[in-house]
Design an enzyme around this catalytic site. Structure first.
Site, PDB file in Angstrom:
ATOM      1  N   SER A 213       0.853  -1.185   0.000  1.00 22.58           N
ATOM      2  CA  SER A 213       0.000   0.000   0.000  1.00 22.58           C
ATOM      3  C   SER A 213       0.889   1.235   0.000  1.00 22.58           C
ATOM      4  O   SER A 213       2.114   1.137   0.054  1.00 22.58           O
ATOM      5  CB  SER A 213      -0.891   0.006   1.236  1.00 22.58           C
ATOM      6  OG  SER A 213      -0.110   0.335   2.371  1.00 22.58           O
ATOM      7  N   LYS A 214       0.248   2.373  -0.029  1.00 28.62           N
ATOM      8  CA  LYS A 214       0.962   3.651  -0.070  1.00 28.62           C
ATOM      9  C   LYS A 214       1.991   3.791   1.048  1.00 28.62           C
ATOM     10  O   LYS A 214       2.983   4.487   0.911  1.00 28.62           O
ATOM     11  CB  LYS A 214      -0.045   4.801   0.059  1.00 28.62           C
ATOM     12  CG  LYS A 214      -0.804   5.063  -1.203  1.00 28.62           C
ATOM     13  CD  LYS A 214      -1.029   6.575  -1.356  1.00 28.62           C
ATOM     14  CE  LYS A 214      -1.733   6.913  -2.636  1.00 28.62           C
ATOM     15  NZ  LYS A 214      -1.238   6.215  -3.814  1.00 28.62           N
ATOM     16  N   ARG A 215       1.688   3.117   2.157  1.00 29.23           N
ATOM     17  CA  ARG A 215       2.623   3.192   3.290  1.00 29.23           C
ATOM     18  C   ARG A 215       4.017   2.716   2.911  1.00 29.23           C
ATOM     19  O   ARG A 215       5.015   3.141   3.477  1.00 29.23           O
ATOM     20  CB  ARG A 215       2.126   2.308   4.444  1.00 29.23           C
ATOM     21  CG  ARG A 215       1.060   2.917   5.314  1.00 29.23           C
ATOM     22  CD  ARG A 215       0.742   2.024   6.478  1.00 29.23           C
ATOM     23  NE  ARG A 215       0.366   0.682   6.043  1.00 29.23           N
ATOM     24  CZ  ARG A 215       0.978  -0.421   6.411  1.00 29.23           C
ATOM     25  NH1 ARG A 215       2.010  -0.368   7.221  1.00 29.23           N
ATOM     26  NH2 ARG A 215       0.573  -1.596   5.968  1.00 29.23           N
ATOM     27  N   HIS A 216       4.078   1.789   1.944  1.00 29.39           N
ATOM     28  CA  HIS A 216       5.381   1.231   1.572  1.00 29.39           C
ATOM     29  C   HIS A 216       6.116   2.092   0.561  1.00 29.39           C
ATOM     30  O   HIS A 216       7.316   1.941   0.382  1.00 29.39           O
ATOM     31  CB  HIS A 216       5.198  -0.172   0.990  1.00 29.39           C
ATOM     32  CG  HIS A 216       4.563  -1.127   1.950  1.00 29.39           C
ATOM     33  ND1 HIS A 216       3.257  -1.502   1.871  1.00 29.39           N
ATOM     34  CD2 HIS A 216       5.081  -1.772   3.024  1.00 29.39           C
ATOM     35  CE1 HIS A 216       2.968  -2.340   2.861  1.00 29.39           C
ATOM     36  NE2 HIS A 216       4.062  -2.510   3.567  1.00 29.39           N
ATOM     37  N   GLY A 217       5.402   2.956  -0.129  1.00 31.64           N
ATOM     38  CA  GLY A 217       6.017   3.792  -1.174  1.00 31.64           C
ATOM     39  C   GLY A 217       5.037   3.962  -2.313  1.00 31.64           C
ATOM     40  O   GLY A 217       3.836   3.773  -2.130  1.00 31.64           O
TER      41      GLY A 217
END
Ligand code: GLU
Length: 488
Positions: free
Chosen positions: A253-257
């Site tokens: 998800s966006k949390r990872h990049g």
């Protein structure tokens, strides 16, 4: 029977790694098995529909060079390929189910359903429709419908028994019917289908043979199978693809990049690297081979090489692939790809001038090896196209050198410029070696002030070649400016 597969995005958000992986696997499976790849736009949810998301689907696959055989823009025998243009078909099919006794009209108002939900919550009962309208007689239902009462069409989920589906990767999955969401809506009161009805009707009518899609659709599968059965149709073969995780084991998800393709594109990734790396998320050819072009995958991709285990998305690995593909790129192609980035960074004019074009052609061989991303080019070539930004005099002085020595070096270089400003960089180097000996300044210490004077930095593409591109006049100006700085 020849393979027919589809990618069926909903235009509600940007294309991301997971969706593109699904599309690529479908595409490569179609190609390698001599089948047909279909693009179907699932746009019946008008509230979440976003025209930019639709454009992004087209842009993404154009950029990747993935072409569908049937779908928007190209048409095909089972179109239209936008679900919003097929609503009559879904209505007709919902009606068929009611006539066949597999579905029923439900007149429960949103207020009643809300009350029901509240009551169930209070009683700590499972939330779901209580099937009130399932027991209406056909006459009564018809009468209320004719009377203009709003209604939805619901599917009669069997009250007993089990529903089974086979997944190529996961195996056989059996669900008790009593655990399936009671009588889901297939047709909404506005006459639009729900996702489930449209999806199944289209897969059947478009003669889809295999469904390759994300695992998040597994929970919907029993319901889909029941819809197929209600129509008396055979479901396609299912193959739910392994999850894509971030490095921490959570769903990517966006949390990872970055996750959307447009972000990777803007960050200077090339399509070959994206295709290659994404294709290895849950698929492998053998234990060792990593590099695959699109053409390779069009031949080699098979479903039996899919992995069951979740795939981990490794940003570093993708970076590595990007460097590989940039380094082996045709120079003309690379140049074309770099232009928009250099324009974006204000380095080239738009349209590019003849002079800029000439310089750019000349500098590609100097920087190609150094690029990991297309966006890296700006930092390497800016000095060739733009005036140098201010830098401090100290930058001109080598670590183990002095201001005096830097000045002496630059003065000598300036006065001898005609002797080292050669077309052949090797000859220049020979001359400079001799010059360094006669000045008794180490070659490195002689050239370091020159590099900074000319490029504005102590790291740059090969110096002599860069100077050739920059030209004699500009080089002299920059040396003079450096000397001025040293004398202040
Ligand atoms: N429209 C669904 C999606 O956006 C398609 C699911 C499927 O492939 O059946 O993921």
């Amino acid at each position: 029977m020849s393979v027919r597969v589809r990618y069926a995005p909903s235009p509600t958000g940007l294309q991301h790694i997971g969706g593109v992986r699904t599309a690529l696997f479908n595409y490569f499976f179609a190609r390698s098995s001599g089948g047909t790849f279909i693009l179907r736009i699932e746009d019946t949810d008008r509230e979440r529909y976003d025209p930019r998301a639709l454009q992004d689907i087209f842009d993404t696959f154009d950029w990747l060079g993935i072409q569908w055989d049937e779908g928007p823009r190209v048409g095909g025998p089972y179109g239209p390929y936008f679900q919003s243009e097929r609503t009559a078909l879904y209505r007709e099919h919902a009606e068929k189910l009611v006539q066949a006794g597999q579905g029923y009209y439900c007149f429960c108002t949103p207020e009643r359903l809300e009350k029901l939900r509240e009551e169930q919550t209070k009683q700590k009962e499972p939330i779901g429709y209580d099937r009130r309208c399932r027991s209406l007689t056909q006459e009564e239902a018809e009468r209320r419908k004719r009377g203009g009462e709003p209604y939805v069409v619901r599917l009669k989920i069997p009250l007993e028994g089990t529903t089974t589906f086979h997944d190529r990767l996961i195996g056989t999955v059996v669900h008790a019917n009593k655990d399936i969401n009671p009588d889901p809506v297939l047709l909404k009161s506005d006459g639009f289908p729900t996702y489930h009805l449209a999806n199944v009707v289209d897969d059947h009518h478009m003669r889809i043979t295999h469904i390759l899609r994300a695992q998040e659709w597994i929970p919907s599968c029993p319901l889909h199978v029941l819809i197929y059965q209600a129509f008396g149709w055979e479901p396609p073969e299912y193959c739910h693809l392994p999850m894509v995780m971030g490095s921490d084991g959570h769903k990517l998800s966006k949390r990872h990049g970055s996750t959307s393709l447009i972000e990777f594109r803007n960050a200077g990734y090339v399509p070959e690297a994206i295709i290659n790396y994404i294709s290895l998320l849950g698929w492998s050819y053998d234990d060792s081979r990593q590099l695959f072009t699109k053409e390779d995958l069009e031949k080699l991709f098979t479903l039996d090489k899919l992995n069951k285990a979740p795939a981990v998305f490794d940003y570093k690995k993708l970076e590595w692939f990007n460097g590989v593909y940039i380094r082996e790129r045709d120079k003309g192609k690379l140049k074309k790809e770099l232009i928009p980035f250099l324009q974006r960074d204000g380095i080239l004019s738009n349209p590019i001038t003849e002079e800029e074009d000439r310089k750019l052609t000349a500098c590609i061989p100097l920087i190609q090896e150094r690029l990991k991303f297309l966006t890296d080019a700006s930092q390497w070539v800016r000095f060739l196209f733009k005036d140098l930004p201010p830098y401090p005099a100290e930058a001109l002085i080598p670590k183990k050198g002095s201001k005096e020595e830097a000045r002496k070096s630059l003065e000598a270089l300036l006065t001898t410029i005609d002797q080292w400003f050669e077309k052949d960089p090797q000859k220049s180097e020979e001359f400079l070696r001799t010059l360094s000996e006669s000045l008794q300044i180490k070659l490195g210490n002689l050239l370091m002030p020159l590099r900074v004077a000319v490029t504005g930095s102590s790291v740059s593409p090969p110096l002599m070649e860069s100077i050739q591109i920059l030209g004699r006049e500009e080089t002299m100006k920059r040396i003079q400016r450096a000397l001025q700085l040293l004398s202040e």
